[in-house]
Design a protein around this motif. Structure first.
Motif, short mmCIF file in Angstrom:
data_model
loop_
_atom_site.label_atom_id
_atom_site.label_comp_id
_atom_site.label_asym_id
_atom_site.label_seq_id
_atom_site.Cartn_x
_atom_site.Cartn_y
_atom_site.Cartn_z
N LYS A 87 0.83 -1.20 0.00
CA LYS A 87 0.00 0.00 0.00
C LYS A 87 0.87 1.25 0.00
O LYS A 87 0.49 2.28 -0.57
CB LYS A 87 -0.92 -0.01 1.21
N LEU A 88 2.02 1.18 0.65
CA LEU A 88 2.93 2.33 0.65
C LEU A 88 3.40 2.66 -0.76
O LEU A 88 3.52 3.82 -1.13
CB LEU A 88 4.13 2.05 1.55
N GLY A 89 3.67 1.61 -1.56
CA GLY A 89 4.09 1.84 -2.93
C GLY A 89 3.00 2.54 -3.73
O GLY A 89 3.26 3.48 -4.49
N LYS A 90 1.78 2.09 -3.58
CA LYS A 90 0.64 2.73 -4.26
C LYS A 90 0.47 4.17 -3.77
O LYS A 90 0.16 5.08 -4.55
CB LYS A 90 -0.63 1.92 -3.99
N GLU A 91 0.70 4.37 -2.48
CA GLU A 91 0.56 5.71 -1.91
C GLU A 91 1.58 6.68 -2.51
O GLU A 91 1.26 7.83 -2.79
CB GLU A 91 0.71 5.65 -0.39
N ILE A 92 2.82 6.21 -2.70
CA ILE A 92 3.83 7.07 -3.32
C ILE A 92 3.36 7.51 -4.70
O ILE A 92 3.45 8.69 -5.07
CB ILE A 92 5.18 6.34 -3.42
N TYR A 93 2.84 6.55 -5.48
CA TYR A 93 2.39 6.89 -6.83
C TYR A 93 1.23 7.89 -6.78
O TYR A 93 1.24 8.90 -7.49
CB TYR A 93 1.97 5.64 -7.58
N ASP A 94 0.25 7.62 -5.93
CA ASP A 94 -0.91 8.49 -5.85
C ASP A 94 -0.54 9.91 -5.41
O ASP A 94 -1.11 10.89 -5.88
CB ASP A 94 -1.94 7.90 -4.88
#
Length: 446
Positions: free
Chosen positions: A382-389
């Motif tokens: 989820k942290l990876g997705k958060e960086i992108y978002d």
């Protein structure tokens, strides 16, 4: 553009060298079957047309242990589905990979399939080492605009694997402990620098809010965020190193070294990202460091529950990047080009492979694969997705080093390291770096 790199690169407090950040035709038969006719994926589950003859494909990639394990499992799955195809896998850390690949390229012995990074793909295309993959059917899998943006000279040399982004990871637990406000989305460079000054006042001796910087790509993000052109453009024919911004940026860090806002050069040289004892952030020494969508999971595993993320600092034109930066390419000298092309398409279409690979290379480029993964994501994912978002709103393009600039990249780092050790002035470093870059651009133009 992430990897076991020395954290003297920007974003111990600012960036990873992408990374992430990030390859003459020879004996193959491209004769028009399988992927070459756009028939590489016959089933809804991404099953490929089976290879008629036995083929042993060499495959080479870099990454952390989690990526190695997942990729090896995916290769076993492909062989199970395609018994005539086996693999000779080779995997290593980022630095070792890019030290070995030039040697393989010189002897025309690059494996059939190799992982490629946006920071280097143009260089290996220029060397004639990578096969044109324009005939691999990506319709309904990858946005046509994405494919078009990734073409080099009108041809596609890498199948994009993921959507990636550059951001900053921070130790939210310790920042909260010392009463330091957590970084916020879309902060400016001025706010980033002031945050570091304010945080220094609250941190105990031996702890630092941000890391030092010696990498060209970290400064390039600063320069482009301020509305200036990238350091390298037009395939290296145009070179722009804005002296005013260069001096301002590095004078800020010179002050930070004096004020102990960044670690001393000797300490920074000993950092090793993703090492439990030597990682600048996991060791508790530096409160922030660079992270990408694909790399932050390794940091979260070292510091479970303690990692927060934010996008790169921004300027008037934006900041950071968010796009495909990691690919699978096929060697131009492969003797099994059709098999390799079928495999690279399978890699991003097969749902079982998608489950196996997870987010080990970032957010899957295929939206159907991500949709399958989303309900089961762990916190590290989820942290990876958060960086992108967090990054996509203000993101600028990813700018890689131009072909022929590898020595310049090394020189940049060496000269700026000399600055951090107090061995030369910032202006002297600028003069050497700018002279070499200008000469290389003139050579490329001729």
């Amino acid at each position: 553009m992430r990897r076991g790199k020395p954290a003297a690169l920007l974003l111990t407090g600012l960036t990873l060298l992408l990374a992430a950040t990030a390859c003459s035709s020879g004996g193959g038969n491209d004769g028009g079957n399988g992927a070459a006719n756009g028939n590489a994926g016959a089933s809804g589950n991404g099953e490929e047309t089976k290879a008629a003859e036995p083929a042993a494909l060499g495959m080479m990639w870099w990454g952390p242990d989690e990526r190695h394990t997942a990729t090896k499992s995916a290769l076993e799955l492909y062989t199970k589905q395609n018994p005539n195809v086996t693999f000779k896998p080779e995997f290593m850390a980022w630095d070792a990979y890019w030290q070995k690949l030039p040697t393989l390229a010189a002897s025309k012995s690059i494996p059939d399939v190799l992982q490629m990074d946006a920071a280097y793909i143009q260089e290996y295309v220029a060397r004639g080492q990578l096969e044109d993959l324009s005939d691999v059917d990506l319709s309904g899998i990858v946005d046509p605009k994405v494919v078009e943006n990734l073409k080099i000279g009108g041809k596609l040399y890498g199948i994009p694997l993921s959507q990636n982004a550059q951001g900053i990871a921070f130790n939210k637990t310790e920042l909260e402990q010392y009463g330091i406000p957590l970084p916020q989305q879309n902060w400016t460079y001025d706010e980033y620098f002031q945050w570091a000054r304010d945080a220094r006042a609250k941190l105990p001796e031996g702890k630092y809010p941000i890391g030092d910087t010696t990498s060209w790509d970290g400064f390039n993000m600063y320069q482009t965020s301020m509305g200036k052109p990238p350091v390298m453009a037009d395939g290296g024919k145009t070179f722009t190193l804005d002296k005013e911004l260069f001096m301002k940026f590095y004078e800020t860090y010179a002050d930070f070294r004096k004020d102990k806002i960044v670690p001393p050069a000797e300490k920074a040289a000993a950092f090793l990202e993703n090492d439990p004892q030597a990682d600048p952030m996991a060791s508790g020494v530096v409160m922030t460091r660079g992270a990408t969508t694909g790399s932050v999971s390794a940091l979260e595993q070292l510091m479970p529950g303690k990692v927060g993320v934010v996008n790169m600092p921004t300027g008037p034109s934006g900041g950071g990047w968010a796009q495909s930066t990691i690919f699978l390419s096929v060697s131009a000298n492969s003797k099994h080009k059709d098999d390799a092309k079928r495999f690279v398409r399978w890699f991003i279409t097969d749902k079982d492979a998608g489950q196996t690979l997870g987010l080990t290379r970032g957010i899957p480029i295929n939206p159907e694969i991500y949709k399958e993964l989303e309900p089961t994501l762990a916190e590290k994912d989820k942290l990876g997705k958060e960086i992108y978002d967090l990054s996509v709103e203000k993101a600028l393009p990813f700018y890689s080093a131009a072909a022929g600039f590898s020595e310049w990249v090394d020189t940049y780092n060496k000269e700026m390291q000399a600055v951090t050790y107090g061995q030369q002035s910032i202006e002297a470093a600028y003069d050497k770096i700018n002279k070499m870059g200008t000469e290389l651009a003139a050579k490329a133009g001729s």
